[in-house]
Design a protein around this motif. Structure first.
Motif, PDB file in Angstrom:
ATOM      1  N   ALA A 211       0.493  -0.926  -0.023  1.00 53.15           N
ATOM      2  CA  ALA A 211      -0.055   0.315   0.044  1.00 53.15           C
ATOM      3  C   ALA A 211       0.749   1.442   0.166  1.00 53.15           C
ATOM      4  N   GLU A 212       1.969   1.627   0.499  1.00 55.55           N
ATOM      5  CA  GLU A 212       2.635   2.265   0.955  1.00 55.55           C
ATOM      6  C   GLU A 212       3.337   2.823  -0.521  1.00 55.55           C
ATOM      7  N   LEU A 213       3.641   1.584  -1.313  1.00 55.32           N
ATOM      8  CA  LEU A 213       4.840   1.083  -2.149  1.00 55.32           C
ATOM      9  C   LEU A 213       3.375   2.345  -2.989  1.00 55.32           C
ATOM     10  N   CYS A 214       2.354   1.473  -3.527  1.00 60.40           N
ATOM     11  CA  CYS A 214       1.512   2.038  -4.668  1.00 60.40           C
ATOM     12  C   CYS A 214       1.461   3.831  -4.515  1.00 60.40           C
ATOM     13  N   ARG A 215       1.709   4.624  -2.813  1.00 58.46           N
ATOM     14  CA  ARG A 215       1.427   5.631  -2.905  1.00 58.46           C
ATOM     15  C   ARG A 215       2.306   6.277  -3.683  1.00 58.46           C
ATOM     16  N   ARG A 216       4.355   5.560  -3.138  1.00 60.88           N
ATOM     17  CA  ARG A 216       4.735   6.146  -3.850  1.00 60.88           C
ATOM     18  C   ARG A 216       5.243   6.232  -5.151  1.00 60.88           C
ATOM     19  N   TYR A 217       4.244   5.496  -5.803  1.00 60.80           N
ATOM     20  CA  TYR A 217       4.716   5.013  -7.042  1.00 60.80           C
ATOM     21  C   TYR A 217       3.246   5.524  -8.447  1.00 60.80           C
ATOM     22  N   LEU A 219       0.085   4.643  -7.906  1.00 59.18           N
ATOM     23  CA  LEU A 219      -1.196   4.160  -8.011  1.00 59.18           C
ATOM     24  C   LEU A 219      -1.944   4.206  -7.202  1.00 59.18           C
ATOM     25  N   PRO A 220      -3.320   4.309  -7.469  1.00 58.41           N
ATOM     26  CA  PRO A 220      -4.253   4.719  -6.632  1.00 58.41           C
ATOM     27  C   PRO A 220      -4.627   3.371  -5.495  1.00 58.41           C
ATOM     28  N   GLU A 221      -4.284   4.017  -4.105  1.00 63.74           N
ATOM     29  CA  GLU A 221      -4.500   2.601  -2.834  1.00 63.74           C
ATOM     30  C   GLU A 221      -5.541   2.006  -3.462  1.00 63.74           C
ATOM     31  N   PRO A 222      -4.916   0.355  -3.494  1.00 60.97           N
ATOM     32  CA  PRO A 222      -6.348  -0.523  -3.675  1.00 60.97           C
ATOM     33  C   PRO A 222      -7.082  -1.355  -2.316  1.00 60.97           C
ATOM     34  N   SER A 223      -8.272  -1.887  -2.739  1.00 56.61           N
ATOM     35  CA  SER A 223      -8.864  -2.794  -2.127  1.00 56.61           C
ATOM     36  C   SER A 223      -7.801  -3.330  -1.365  1.00 56.61           C
ATOM     37  N   ARG A 224      -8.462  -4.558  -0.616  1.00 63.63           N
ATOM     38  CA  ARG A 224      -7.396  -5.439   0.584  1.00 63.63           C
ATOM     39  C   ARG A 224      -8.155  -6.394   0.980  1.00 63.63           C
ATOM     40  N   GLN A 225      -7.712  -8.241   0.025  1.00 66.29           N
ATOM     41  CA  GLN A 225      -8.237  -9.102   1.268  1.00 66.29           C
ATOM     42  C   GLN A 225      -9.949  -8.770   0.585  1.00 66.29           C
ATOM     43  N   VAL A 226      -9.915  -8.982  -0.991  1.00 61.85           N
ATOM     44  CA  VAL A 226     -11.505  -8.765  -1.902  1.00 61.85           C
ATOM     45  C   VAL A 226     -11.614 -10.346  -1.873  1.00 61.85           C
ATOM     46  N   VAL A 227     -12.746 -10.606  -1.142  1.00 65.75           N
ATOM     47  CA  VAL A 227     -13.828 -12.003  -1.209  1.00 65.75           C
ATOM     48  C   VAL A 227     -14.184 -12.031  -3.114  1.00 65.75           C
ATOM     49  N   ARG A 228     -13.645 -13.261  -2.986  1.00 65.31           N
ATOM     50  CA  ARG A 228     -14.733 -13.668  -4.715  1.00 65.31           C
ATOM     51  C   ARG A 228     -14.943 -14.983  -4.444  1.00 65.31           C
ATOM     52  N   ALA A 296       3.654  -3.593 -12.345  1.00 68.55           N
ATOM     53  CA  ALA A 296       2.092  -3.001 -11.725  1.00 68.55           C
ATOM     54  C   ALA A 296       1.366  -1.420 -12.095  1.00 68.55           C
ATOM     55  N   VAL A 297       2.721  -0.872 -12.608  1.00 71.12           N
ATOM     56  CA  VAL A 297       1.484   0.726 -12.745  1.00 71.12           C
ATOM     57  C   VAL A 297       1.381   0.462 -14.017  1.00 71.12           C
ATOM     58  N   THR A 298       2.583  -0.033 -14.712  1.00 77.44           N
ATOM     59  CA  THR A 298       1.648  -0.095 -16.454  1.00 77.44           C
ATOM     60  C   THR A 298       0.948  -1.360 -17.177  1.00 77.44           C
ATOM     61  N   ALA A 299       0.189  -2.701 -15.535  1.00 77.36           N
ATOM     62  CA  ALA A 299      -1.256  -3.346 -15.859  1.00 77.36           C
ATOM     63  C   ALA A 299      -1.822  -2.692 -15.621  1.00 77.36           C
ATOM     64  N   HIS A 300      -1.959  -1.154 -14.764  1.00 84.48           N
ATOM     65  CA  HIS A 300      -2.853  -0.427 -14.285  1.00 84.48           C
ATOM     66  C   HIS A 300      -3.199   0.538 -15.108  1.00 84.48           C
ATOM     67  N   ALA A 301      -2.216   1.291 -15.946  1.00 83.27           N
ATOM     68  CA  ALA A 301      -2.586   1.989 -17.037  1.00 83.27           C
ATOM     69  C   ALA A 301      -3.246   1.486 -18.426  1.00 83.27           C
ATOM     70  N   ARG A 302      -2.897   0.254 -18.520  1.00 84.26           N
ATOM     71  CA  ARG A 302      -3.461  -0.444 -19.599  1.00 84.26           C
ATOM     72  C   ARG A 302      -4.562  -0.988 -19.232  1.00 84.26           C
ATOM     73  N   LEU A 303      -5.330  -1.294 -17.848  1.00 85.82           N
ATOM     74  CA  LEU A 303      -6.353  -1.417 -17.926  1.00 85.82           C
ATOM     75  C   LEU A 303      -7.580  -0.234 -17.739  1.00 85.82           C
ATOM     76  N   THR A 304      -6.875   0.291 -17.420  1.00 87.61           N
ATOM     77  CA  THR A 304      -7.947   1.666 -16.683  1.00 87.61           C
ATOM     78  C   THR A 304      -8.278   2.654 -18.084  1.00 87.61           C
ATOM     79  N   VAL A 305      -7.093   2.810 -19.144  1.00 83.96           N
ATOM     80  CA  VAL A 305      -7.650   3.201 -20.624  1.00 83.96           C
ATOM     81  C   VAL A 305      -8.345   2.893 -21.251  1.00 83.96           C
ATOM     82  N   GLY A 306      -9.850   3.332 -21.465  1.00 85.08           N
ATOM     83  CA  GLY A 306     -10.931   3.224 -22.110  1.00 85.08           C
ATOM     84  C   GLY A 306     -11.874   2.085 -21.443  1.00 85.08           C
ATOM     85  N   ALA A 307     -11.107   2.006 -20.169  1.00 87.55           N
ATOM     86  CA  ALA A 307     -11.870   0.233 -19.546  1.00 87.55           C
ATOM     87  C   ALA A 307     -12.642   0.571 -18.926  1.00 87.55           C
TER      88      ALA A 307
END
Length: 311
Positions: A211-217, A219-228, A296-307
């Motif tokens: 979570a700290e790394l996301c802020r540093r790079y 990235l928006p803070e993700p949800s944690r321990q998401v249940v599926r 992680a940043v690259t994957a988030h950008a690709r999935l976010t643009v136009g999605a």
């Protein structure tokens, strides 16, 4: 061969078996073989001297056990002990390559150079860190911590700490205790963090760090321990963003036993549900942070643009 000389040779060779085919001059004296008789055996090339104190009762190459005894005898049996990677190899560590013999001595010791031996002066080597057996050798957990401090990189340091635990030479808790007891001169904070990671299985620690790394790079803070809901019941995802990017942070325990199979099944189920899954092992966060976070940043950008949000 003279019967007396043959008797000397047989006695020495029999005693040398326990040391891998070598024997110390002191042990030869204990057997009643004086320096003149040793000199004769050497001159007639039945024996070979490997330093000031080590005699091989053969003329071939020295094996691993013989080389380790030679290192201790030549550096000083009263002060030297196998340590670091050599102590781990002596305890049975597999898939680790280091041709040098590593020994530790008190930092006040006066020593001379011995070919093929790396001598490390240490400020403290408590008696409880030494293992059983006649050959002085540090126990696996403190030896692993020493090896981490002596490693050429953080990557090598993390590897030499986790491998003894994976191969059941010591426990994670023993590594943690050793990290508190053995105070090296380099990467102290790093060794302490890795020791905690190993001891705790560290998935939760990894999530907090992430979570700290996301802020540093950025990235928006993700949800944690998401249940599926998976085919085998509930699936808990370490971190997930609404765009459908999932990052699984693998602690030390994820590489043991059936954990790899369970993780693969879970990842496959999540991927079949439409999410993109990246895996980051906790040691990756320690030693290859930038590379993993860039992915992680690259994957988030690709999935976010136009999605559209996936859930």
């Amino acid at each position: 061969m003279d019967r007396r000389i043959l008797g000397i040779h047989d006695r020495a060779a029999a005693a040398a078996v326990a040391y891998g085919g070598v024997i110390s001059r002191r042990r030869l004296r204990d057997l009643g073989i004086d320096r003149n008789e040793v000199r004769l055996q050497l001159r007639q090339r039945r024996w070979v001297a490997h330093g000031r104190w080590t005699i091989a009762t053969h003329t071939g190459e020295l094996g691993e056990l013989a080389r380790r005894w030679r290192a201790v005898w030549e550096v000083g049996q009263r002060i030297a002990a196998l340590d670091g990677p050599t102590a781990l190899q002596h305890a049975g560590l597999r898939r680790w390559s280091d041709d040098a013999i590593h020994v530790s001595v008190p930092h006040t010791a006066r020593i001379h150079r011995v070919e093929g031996v790396v001598v490390h002066k240490v400020r403290s080597r408590p008696i409880e860190t030494l293992g059983p057996g006649e050959l002085p050798a540090v126990r696996p957990a403190p030896a692993a911590v020493r090896a981490a401090h002596w490693a050429v990189s953080d990557r090598q340091a993390a590897l030499v700490m986790v491998m003894p635990v994976q191969q059941r030479l010591c426990t994670g808790s023993a590594i943690l205790k050793a990290a508190e007891l053995v105070r090296g001169r380099t990467r102290r904070a790093f060794v302490a963090r890795v020791a905690a990671d190993i001891a705790l299985g560290a998935q939760a620690v990894g999530e907090l760090d992430f979570a700290e790394l996301c802020r540093r790079y950025g990235l928006p803070e993700p949800s944690r321990q998401v249940v599926r809901q998976g085919r085998r019941g509930r699936v808990y995802l370490d971190v997930r963003w609404p765009c459908g990017l999932v990052v699984e942070i693998d602690g030390a325990g994820h590489r043991w036993g059936l954990s790899v199979m369970d993780d693969n099944l879970r990842q496959n189920a999540v991927a079949l549900g439409g999410d993109t899954v990246l895996r980051i092992d906790l040691f990756g966060l320690r030693i290859a942070e930038e590379q993993f976070m860039t992915q992680a940043v690259t994957a988030h950008a690709r999935l976010t643009v136009g999605a559209q949000p996936v859930g």
